[in-house]
Every structure is written in C-alpha cells, then in structure tokens.
Design a protein around this motif. Structure first.
Motif, PDB file in Angstrom:
ATOM      1  N   ASP A  34      75.563  60.737  46.633  1.00 27.43           N
ATOM      2  CA  ASP A  34      76.872  60.108  46.497  1.00 27.43           C
ATOM      3  C   ASP A  34      77.940  61.129  46.867  1.00 27.43           C
ATOM      4  OD1 ASP A  34      75.867  57.637  45.413  1.00 27.43           O
ATOM      5  OD2 ASP A  34      75.503  58.718  43.543  1.00 27.43           O
ATOM      6  N   GLY A  35      79.010  60.657  47.501  1.00 32.22           N
ATOM      7  CA  GLY A  35      80.069  61.566  47.886  1.00 32.22           C
ATOM      8  C   GLY A  35      79.646  62.462  49.020  1.00 32.22           C
ATOM      9  N   SER A  36      80.310  63.596  49.146  1.00 31.59           N
ATOM     10  CA  SER A  36      80.080  64.511  50.264  1.00 31.59           C
ATOM     11  C   SER A  36      79.137  65.635  49.863  1.00 31.59           C
ATOM     12  CB  SER A  36      81.418  65.102  50.736  1.00 31.59           C
ATOM     13  OG  SER A  36      81.215  66.007  51.795  1.00 31.59           O
ATOM     14  N   ALA A  37      78.058  65.802  50.643  1.00 31.34           N
ATOM     15  CA  ALA A  37      77.087  66.875  50.416  1.00 31.34           C
ATOM     16  C   ALA A  37      76.515  67.311  51.753  1.00 31.34           C
ATOM     17  CB  ALA A  37      75.971  66.411  49.486  1.00 31.34           C
ATOM     18  N   GLN A  38      76.147  68.582  51.839  1.00 30.55           N
ATOM     19  CA  GLN A  38      75.572  69.134  53.067  1.00 30.55           C
ATOM     20  C   GLN A  38      74.333  69.933  52.731  1.00 30.55           C
ATOM     21  OE1 GLN A  38      78.964  71.285  54.770  1.00 30.55           O
ATOM     22  NE2 GLN A  38      79.243  69.623  56.240  1.00 30.55           N
ATOM     23  N   ARG A  46      73.990  70.315  58.243  1.00 32.78           N
ATOM     24  CA  ARG A  46      74.213  68.900  58.525  1.00 32.78           C
ATOM     25  C   ARG A  46      74.563  68.160  57.240  1.00 32.78           C
ATOM     26  NH1 ARG A  46      68.729  69.714  58.104  1.00 32.78           N
ATOM     27  NH2 ARG A  46      67.487  68.145  57.005  1.00 32.78           N
ATOM     28  N   ARG A  47      75.127  66.975  57.427  1.00 37.71           N
ATOM     29  CA  ARG A  47      75.464  66.141  56.278  1.00 37.71           C
ATOM     30  C   ARG A  47      74.186  65.648  55.610  1.00 37.71           C
ATOM     31  NH1 ARG A  47      79.932  63.265  54.579  1.00 37.71           N
ATOM     32  NH2 ARG A  47      79.514  61.379  53.375  1.00 37.71           N
ATOM     33  N   LEU A  48      74.173  65.694  54.286  1.00 36.90           N
ATOM     34  CA  LEU A  48      73.007  65.245  53.540  1.00 36.90           C
ATOM     35  C   LEU A  48      73.179  63.778  53.177  1.00 36.90           C
ATOM     36  CD1 LEU A  48      70.337  66.020  52.174  1.00 36.90           C
ATOM     37  CD2 LEU A  48      71.648  66.701  50.157  1.00 36.90           C
ATOM     38  N   SER A  49      72.153  62.996  53.433  1.00 39.44           N
ATOM     39  CA  SER A  49      72.219  61.564  53.138  1.00 39.44           C
ATOM     40  C   SER A  49      70.980  61.141  52.361  1.00 39.44           C
ATOM     41  CB  SER A  49      72.344  60.750  54.424  1.00 39.44           C
ATOM     42  OG  SER A  49      71.271  61.022  55.307  1.00 39.44           O
ATOM     43  N   THR A  50      71.055  59.989  51.737  1.00 41.76           N
ATOM     44  CA  THR A  50      69.935  59.461  50.954  1.00 41.76           C
ATOM     45  C   THR A  50      68.706  59.306  51.850  1.00 41.76           C
ATOM     46  OG1 THR A  50      71.434  58.284  49.473  1.00 41.76           O
ATOM     47  CG2 THR A  50      69.159  57.510  49.571  1.00 41.76           C
ATOM     48  N   GLY A  51      67.555  59.768  51.331  1.00 40.63           N
ATOM     49  CA  GLY A  51      66.296  59.668  52.056  1.00 40.63           C
ATOM     50  C   GLY A  51      65.937  60.898  52.857  1.00 40.63           C
ATOM     51  N   THR A  52      66.849  61.869  52.979  1.00 41.82           N
ATOM     52  CA  THR A  52      66.574  63.086  53.738  1.00 41.82           C
ATOM     53  C   THR A  52      65.491  63.907  53.061  1.00 41.82           C
ATOM     54  OG1 THR A  52      68.849  63.190  54.563  1.00 41.82           O
ATOM     55  CG2 THR A  52      67.563  65.216  54.647  1.00 41.82           C
ATOM     56  N   ARG A  53      64.531  64.382  53.848  1.00 38.50           N
ATOM     57  CA  ARG A  53      63.511  65.298  53.336  1.00 38.50           C
ATOM     58  C   ARG A  53      64.064  66.725  53.400  1.00 38.50           C
ATOM     59  NH1 ARG A  53      59.370  64.763  50.374  1.00 38.50           N
ATOM     60  NH2 ARG A  53      57.734  65.699  51.695  1.00 38.50           N
ATOM     61  N   ILE A  54      63.781  67.501  52.352  1.00 35.43           N
ATOM     62  CA  ILE A  54      64.339  68.838  52.195  1.00 35.43           C
ATOM     63  C   ILE A  54      63.225  69.871  52.359  1.00 35.43           C
ATOM     64  CG2 ILE A  54      65.649  70.366  50.696  1.00 35.43           C
ATOM     65  CD1 ILE A  54      67.173  67.874  51.520  1.00 35.43           C
ATOM     66  N   GLU A  55      63.479  70.912  53.184  1.00 37.95           N
ATOM     67  CA  GLU A  55      62.496  71.967  53.406  1.00 37.95           C
ATOM     68  C   GLU A  55      62.711  73.135  52.445  1.00 37.95           C
ATOM     69  OE1 GLU A  55      64.539  70.864  55.789  1.00 37.95           O
ATOM     70  OE2 GLU A  55      63.319  69.945  57.384  1.00 37.95           O
ATOM     71  N   GLU A  56      61.629  73.870  52.217  1.00 37.49           N
ATOM     72  CA  GLU A  56      61.730  75.132  51.489  1.00 37.49           C
ATOM     73  C   GLU A  56      62.682  76.058  52.245  1.00 37.49           C
ATOM     74  OE1 GLU A  56      58.731  78.775  50.102  1.00 37.49           O
ATOM     75  OE2 GLU A  56      58.268  77.491  51.811  1.00 37.49           O
ATOM     76  N   GLY A  57      63.554  76.732  51.521  1.00 34.54           N
ATOM     77  CA  GLY A  57      64.540  77.605  52.145  1.00 34.54           C
ATOM     78  C   GLY A  57      65.872  76.935  52.406  1.00 34.54           C
ATOM     79  N   SER A  58      66.002  75.667  52.066  1.00 34.20           N
ATOM     80  CA  SER A  58      67.254  74.943  52.284  1.00 34.20           C
ATOM     81  C   SER A  58      68.300  75.319  51.232  1.00 34.20           C
ATOM     82  CB  SER A  58      67.020  73.429  52.246  1.00 34.20           C
ATOM     83  OG  SER A  58      66.192  73.010  53.310  1.00 34.20           O
ATOM     84  N   GLU A  61      74.838  72.031  49.219  1.00 31.05           N
ATOM     85  CA  GLU A  61      76.199  72.225  48.716  1.00 31.05           C
ATOM     86  C   GLU A  61      76.896  70.876  48.595  1.00 31.05           C
ATOM     87  OE1 GLU A  61      78.186  76.095  50.218  1.00 31.05           O
ATOM     88  OE2 GLU A  61      76.908  75.431  51.884  1.00 31.05           O
ATOM     89  N   THR A  62      77.664  70.722  47.539  1.00 35.18           N
ATOM     90  CA  THR A  62      78.390  69.464  47.314  1.00 35.18           C
ATOM     91  C   THR A  62      79.896  69.735  47.264  1.00 35.18           C
ATOM     92  OG1 THR A  62      78.184  69.706  44.928  1.00 35.18           O
ATOM     93  CG2 THR A  62      76.482  68.412  46.052  1.00 35.18           C
ATOM     94  N   ALA A  63      80.661  68.720  47.647  1.00 33.58           N
ATOM     95  CA  ALA A  63      82.122  68.795  47.561  1.00 33.58           C
ATOM     96  C   ALA A  63      82.579  68.292  46.195  1.00 33.58           C
ATOM     97  CB  ALA A  63      82.739  67.986  48.691  1.00 33.58           C
ATOM     98  N   ASP A  64      83.885  68.062  46.062  1.00 30.12           N
ATOM     99  CA  ASP A  64      84.451  67.695  44.759  1.00 30.12           C
ATOM    100  C   ASP A  64      83.839  66.423  44.181  1.00 30.12           C
ATOM    101  OD1 ASP A  64      86.035  69.882  45.028  1.00 30.12           O
ATOM    102  OD2 ASP A  64      87.894  68.798  45.411  1.00 30.12           O
ATOM    103  N   THR A  65      83.427  65.495  45.056  1.00 31.32           N
ATOM    104  CA  THR A  65      82.861  64.228  44.573  1.00 31.32           C
ATOM    105  C   THR A  65      81.361  64.127  44.847  1.00 31.32           C
ATOM    106  OG1 THR A  65      83.389  63.142  46.674  1.00 31.32           O
ATOM    107  CG2 THR A  65      85.052  63.046  44.920  1.00 31.32           C
ATOM    108  N   GLY A  66      80.751  65.201  45.309  1.00 33.29           N
ATOM    109  CA  GLY A  66      79.338  65.156  45.690  1.00 33.29           C
ATOM    110  C   GLY A  66      78.405  65.102  44.493  1.00 33.29           C
TER     111      GLY A  66
END
Length: 286
Positions: A34-38, A46-58, A61-66
């Motif tokens: 929800d909100g802004s996250a990268q 890149r922008r983080l969105s629902t369903g994104t797979r995350i790798e080790e080493g990632s 970061e979130t913004a004020d509403t992330g």
C-alpha cells in the motif's frame, strides 16, 4: 596477427561457456503493498508492487504512506511500516521451506515480525543499536536513529546491546528499548504508553493488515490506563502533627548484588541479575 585472432576466439568461447555469477533466488513475496514503496537489488531500483518476488540481498524502502507485508518462503511474516528501510542481508531457505540462515537489518522505521517454521536459532535480526534473538515470537520494532524499541506480543526476545549485555523480554506487550549503545532497559507505565503511541505505527492500528499479519495487542491497553491515572492531579492529604518516626533498626541489611525491574503487568518487581560474558545482564519481564 594469427595470435591476436586466436586470442579473440578463445575469449569469446570463455564468455560462452564459463558460468557467470548466479542470480539470487527469490526468498519472499510482497503479498500486499500500500502506498509508495521501492525495492533495490544489485544496483537496480524499482517500484515495489503486490505480488513481487523478493531476492536475498534486496533493500526495501517505504515513503510516508508506504506499507509492505512480506511473506518469506519459510512462513515468516514481516511488515515494513511507513518511512522505513529493511535490508534482507542473508536468507537461505532450503528443502522443506526451512531457513538455515535468516538475517535482516531493520535500519530505520517501524516493523512487525512474526516467526515462521524455521528453527529459532537461525534468526538474526539487527538494528543500528541492538541484536534480537527470538523464541517462537511476534513483536514490533521501532528504530529511530540510535534508539531501538521493542513491543512483544508472544514468545520471548533476547534483546542485546552492542556490548553483548542482554535483556530477556517476556510477556504480553512487554516493552524494552536501548539506552545508548551499551544498555537495554524495560519500559513501563506512562513511559510505555507514550512510546507505544508515538513510535509503533501498527499497535492499535491493524485494519490495513491482512489477518495473518495481525496480533493480539489488547494487552497494550493497560499502559493507556496507567497514563490516564497518572494524568489525574492527586488530592493533597491533610496535614497531621504526628511524632517523628522511629529510626530504622540497624539490623536491616542490604543486598549488594540484586536489582529489580518493574513489572508492567502488576506494578511489582522481578529480579534482575548482572553478570559478564555473552549473556551479560538479564531482566525478566512478566
């Protein structure tokens, strides 16, 4: 000329058949964003969105509403709150979806951690001023500069300062925080109420979270009661002309080695012992 030609051919063949660096395998999924996250990985941001797979080493970061809700492949759940930064340092998940190592660094902001199906000994959660060891646990972390605060919901956490002096946090909504880099202390009463209200963005505000990321945080309400009681101006007792009290008996002794920690549950105290070595000092919260 022939030597240059042969060198060029051999270089091309090495490039074709020599294995390059392996890409990191995904180890988690952003099940809700929800909100802004990268997310950053290997220099790519890149922008983080629902369903994104995350790798080790990632790095997330979130913004004020992330607000990011992560599920790791071993069943561990984490929430990254607004204005937060999480570094997934080293997470190795093998057969049976169990981790042999689970190291993350909560750099700044607010987080929730709910352990999954891996052995508690593999978890290594760090902040700029503390290291957290868990035992089947759910808790929130708040990191602001050189201050780390923790609110526990279930299980136990061994919260250690940089000098390896540790504090065992135990009991529903037991609260502890760092005091500089070399000390951990329990927080109770009005201080705990103010800390929970100002530092922990998820306590009492769980509606945006999926059910599997929620905890039973009603036990934290007792601090609000204490805060309300402390705000009432006490009535001054009438003056009395009682005689001076007798001096204390000289037979009363002192305990030089013991200390006490106030119980947030009852207002009583529990023992705290001081030692040296890896465990350092410990205080048991109810």
């Amino acid at each position: 000329m022939r030597q240059i030609f042969l060198y060029a051919i051999s270089t091309c063949l090495i490039g074709l058949f020599w294995p390059g660096p392996a890409a990191a395998a995904p180890i988690a999924t952003a099940v809700e964003v929800d909100g802004s996250a990268q997310v950053s990985f290997g220099g790519d941001r890149r922008r983080l969105s629902t369903g994104t797979r995350i790798e080790e080493g990632s790095v997330i970061e979130t913004a004020d509403t992330g607000l990011v809700q992560l599920t790791f492949d071993d069943g561990t759940n984490m929430v990254v709150g607004p204005r937060s930064r999480l570094e997934i340092t080293s997470v190795l998940i093998g057969g049976g979806n169990r981790a042999s190592r689970f190291a993350v660094n909560a750099v700044a902001g607010g987080f929730r951690f709910l352990s999954g199906g891996s052995d508690p000994d593999v978890y290594d959660i760090t902040t700029p001023t503390a290291t957290l060891g868990i035992r089947g646990t759910a808790f929130d972390i708040a990191v602001a500069g050189r201050d780390t605060a923790l609110a526990l919901f279930t299980g136990e956490v061994e919260m250690c300062a940089r000098n390896q002096r540790c504090f065992i946090v135990r009991g529903p909504c037991a609260v502890a925080r760092t005091a500089g880099q070399n000390r951990i202390r329990g927080v109770t009463g009005r201080d705990a109420a103010e800390l929970i209200a100002g530092a922990f963005p998820l306590i009492g505000r769980q509606r945006p979270l999926r059910p599997e990321f929620r905890v039973e945080d009603g036990s934290c309400n007792r601090y609000r009661v204490l805060e309300d009681e402390a705000s009432v101006t006490p009535q001054r007792a009438p003056e009395r002309n009682d005689p001076d009290p007798e001096p204390p008996s000289s037979s009363a002794g002192r305990s030089g080695a013991s200390a006490s920690a106030v119980s947030p549950e009852t207002g009583g105290s529990t023992s705290a012992t001081t030692g040296t070595g890896g465990a350092g000092a410990s205080a048991v919260m109810p």
